[in-house]
Write a protein that holds these residues in place. Sequence first.
Motif, PDB file in Angstrom:
ATOM      1  N   GLN A   1      -6.368 -30.026  28.600  1.00 11.17           N
ATOM      2  CA  GLN A   1      -6.904 -31.924  27.967  1.00 11.17           C
ATOM      3  C   GLN A   1      -6.049 -32.348  27.036  1.00 11.17           C
ATOM      4  OE1 GLN A   1     -11.339 -30.476  28.534  1.00 11.17           O
ATOM      5  NE2 GLN A   1     -11.108 -32.943  29.259  1.00 11.17           N
ATOM      6  N   ARG A   2      -5.285 -33.211  26.929  1.00 12.97           N
ATOM      7  CA  ARG A   2      -5.361 -33.827  25.354  1.00 12.97           C
ATOM      8  C   ARG A   2      -6.074 -34.453  24.450  1.00 12.97           C
ATOM      9  NH1 ARG A   2      -1.274 -35.520  29.634  1.00 12.97           N
ATOM     10  NH2 ARG A   2      -2.145 -37.197  30.104  1.00 12.97           N
ATOM     11  N   LEU A   3      -6.090 -34.253  23.540  1.00 10.36           N
ATOM     12  CA  LEU A   3      -7.158 -33.930  22.824  1.00 10.36           C
ATOM     13  C   LEU A   3      -6.545 -35.313  21.777  1.00 10.36           C
ATOM     14  CD1 LEU A   3      -9.058 -31.629  21.920  1.00 10.36           C
ATOM     15  CD2 LEU A   3      -9.508 -33.017  23.564  1.00 10.36           C
TER      16      LEU A   3
ATOM     17  N   THR B   1     -10.849 -30.226  14.046  1.00 13.46           N
ATOM     18  CA  THR B   1     -11.426 -30.570  15.833  1.00 13.46           C
ATOM     19  C   THR B   1     -11.922 -29.024  16.022  1.00 13.46           C
ATOM     20  OG1 THR B   1     -10.529 -32.488  16.265  1.00 13.46           O
ATOM     21  CG2 THR B   1     -10.845 -31.038  17.389  1.00 13.46           C
ATOM     22  N   SER B   2     -12.638 -28.829  16.852  1.00  9.50           N
ATOM     23  CA  SER B   2     -14.102 -26.996  17.115  1.00  9.50           C
ATOM     24  C   SER B   2     -13.083 -27.886  18.448  1.00  9.50           C
ATOM     25  CB  SER B   2     -14.776 -26.906  16.247  1.00  9.50           C
ATOM     26  OG  SER B   2     -15.224 -28.048  16.276  1.00  9.50           O
TER      27      SER B   2
ATOM     28  N   THR C   1     -18.742 -22.951  32.090  1.00  7.35           N
ATOM     29  CA  THR C   1     -19.359 -23.854  32.413  1.00  7.35           C
ATOM     30  C   THR C   1     -20.294 -25.037  31.760  1.00  7.35           C
ATOM     31  OG1 THR C   1     -21.673 -23.157  32.061  1.00  7.35           O
ATOM     32  CG2 THR C   1     -20.782 -22.226  34.514  1.00  7.35           C
ATOM     33  N   VAL C   2     -19.741 -24.832  30.437  1.00  7.90           N
ATOM     34  CA  VAL C   2     -20.079 -26.494  29.060  1.00  7.90           C
ATOM     35  C   VAL C   2     -19.169 -25.326  28.401  1.00  7.90           C
ATOM     36  CG1 VAL C   2     -21.187 -26.957  27.167  1.00  7.90           C
ATOM     37  CG2 VAL C   2     -22.651 -25.207  30.135  1.00  7.90           C
ATOM     38  N   ILE C   3     -18.202 -26.675  28.170  1.00  8.12           N
ATOM     39  CA  ILE C   3     -16.706 -26.608  26.847  1.00  8.12           C
ATOM     40  C   ILE C   3     -17.036 -28.221  26.372  1.00  8.12           C
ATOM     41  CG2 ILE C   3     -14.734 -27.833  26.724  1.00  8.12           C
ATOM     42  CD1 ILE C   3     -13.917 -26.910  29.790  1.00  8.12           C
ATOM     43  N   SER C   4     -18.047 -27.646  25.049  1.00  9.80           N
ATOM     44  CA  SER C   4     -17.494 -28.685  23.459  1.00  9.80           C
ATOM     45  C   SER C   4     -16.669 -28.660  22.493  1.00  9.80           C
ATOM     46  CB  SER C   4     -18.643 -28.008  23.094  1.00  9.80           C
ATOM     47  OG  SER C   4     -19.186 -28.451  21.849  1.00  9.80           O
ATOM     48  N   ILE C   5     -16.539 -29.776  22.471  1.00  9.03           N
ATOM     49  CA  ILE C   5     -15.393 -30.575  21.688  1.00  9.03           C
ATOM     50  C   ILE C   5     -16.159 -31.095  20.361  1.00  9.03           C
ATOM     51  CG2 ILE C   5     -13.061 -31.917  21.684  1.00  9.03           C
ATOM     52  CD1 ILE C   5     -13.150 -31.466  24.268  1.00  9.03           C
ATOM     53  N   VAL C   6     -15.686 -30.903  19.552  1.00  6.29           N
ATOM     54  CA  VAL C   6     -16.647 -31.346  17.536  1.00  6.29           C
ATOM     55  C   VAL C   6     -15.045 -32.371  17.008  1.00  6.29           C
ATOM     56  CG1 VAL C   6     -17.884 -31.632  15.819  1.00  6.29           C
ATOM     57  CG2 VAL C   6     -18.648 -30.220  18.726  1.00  6.29           C
ATOM     58  N   ALA C   7     -15.262 -33.596  16.527  1.00  6.28           N
ATOM     59  CA  ALA C   7     -14.232 -33.491  15.974  1.00  6.28           C
ATOM     60  C   ALA C   7     -14.932 -34.369  14.831  1.00  6.28           C
ATOM     61  CB  ALA C   7     -13.468 -34.860  17.112  1.00  6.28           C
TER      62      ALA C   7
END
Length: 267
Positions: free
Chosen positions: A22-24, A41-42, A70-76
């Motif tokens: 994925q591109r963030l 961004t983490s 099974t879980v991917i978390s993205i925080v900006a």
Amino acid sequence: MRIRISHLTEYHYDAPVEFSLQRLRLTPKTSPGQNVIEWKTSVDGAVVEASYEDHFANHVQLVSPETNQTVISIVAEGEVETSDRHGVYGPHQGFVPLWLFLRETPLTKIGKNVRDLVRKVSGEDELSKMHALMDLIADTIDYIPGETGTETTAEQALEKKSGVCQDHAHAFIAAARLMGFPARYISGYLLMEETAQSASHAWAEAHVTGLGWVGFDAANRVCPGENYIRLAKGLDYSDAAPISGMRNGDAGETMKVAITIQQQSQS
């Protein structure tokens, strides 16, 4: 104005993800009208494979999942100081020529509905014509979430007469290009009265002689002000989406998004 943002995106899968890239585009840059005070961004459950600037000068991170996730978390999250430029971003800059923003894309393809819209536009000069176009789109496309998707074209949104900010932006871009104005898609954030949001925001910019790039948010019938934060830009949504790429659809994906946008005290 100082604005604090926390943007969480969580992907849940029924089975471990075999493949995802994925591109963030979740990192705002200091630019006319905004100064990035702090930002990070983490990711959890995934790793950042590379970071770079794309041909539109957007900051991009490539992310792939770690093994057996099974879980991917993205925080900006971070803080940005903004000023009101009444929609005027300014002269064209960057790696790509101005004429590229006249190019038709699948999402901004010009058809009968766009042509009919343009025939109704009037104005004494370039800026007044763009304001008239914004008002026409606001009158034509009612803001109704859930009736369109990321694949909806400008023609389809004008036909349905309903959509969200992305559809208003695509319709504006398609019409402006037909009128001979370079136009581009902007993704970002909008500070509203509510602080809990489930989506980022989008608007369009047209290149006006003597002013450069000027923003038009047809969904709200205004030019962007100090309550707007820019993330990325491109020819359409596919170039500037905050998150895009390939994911393993067979893993039973569900997605959760939570965005908090708050004005900060400057004391």
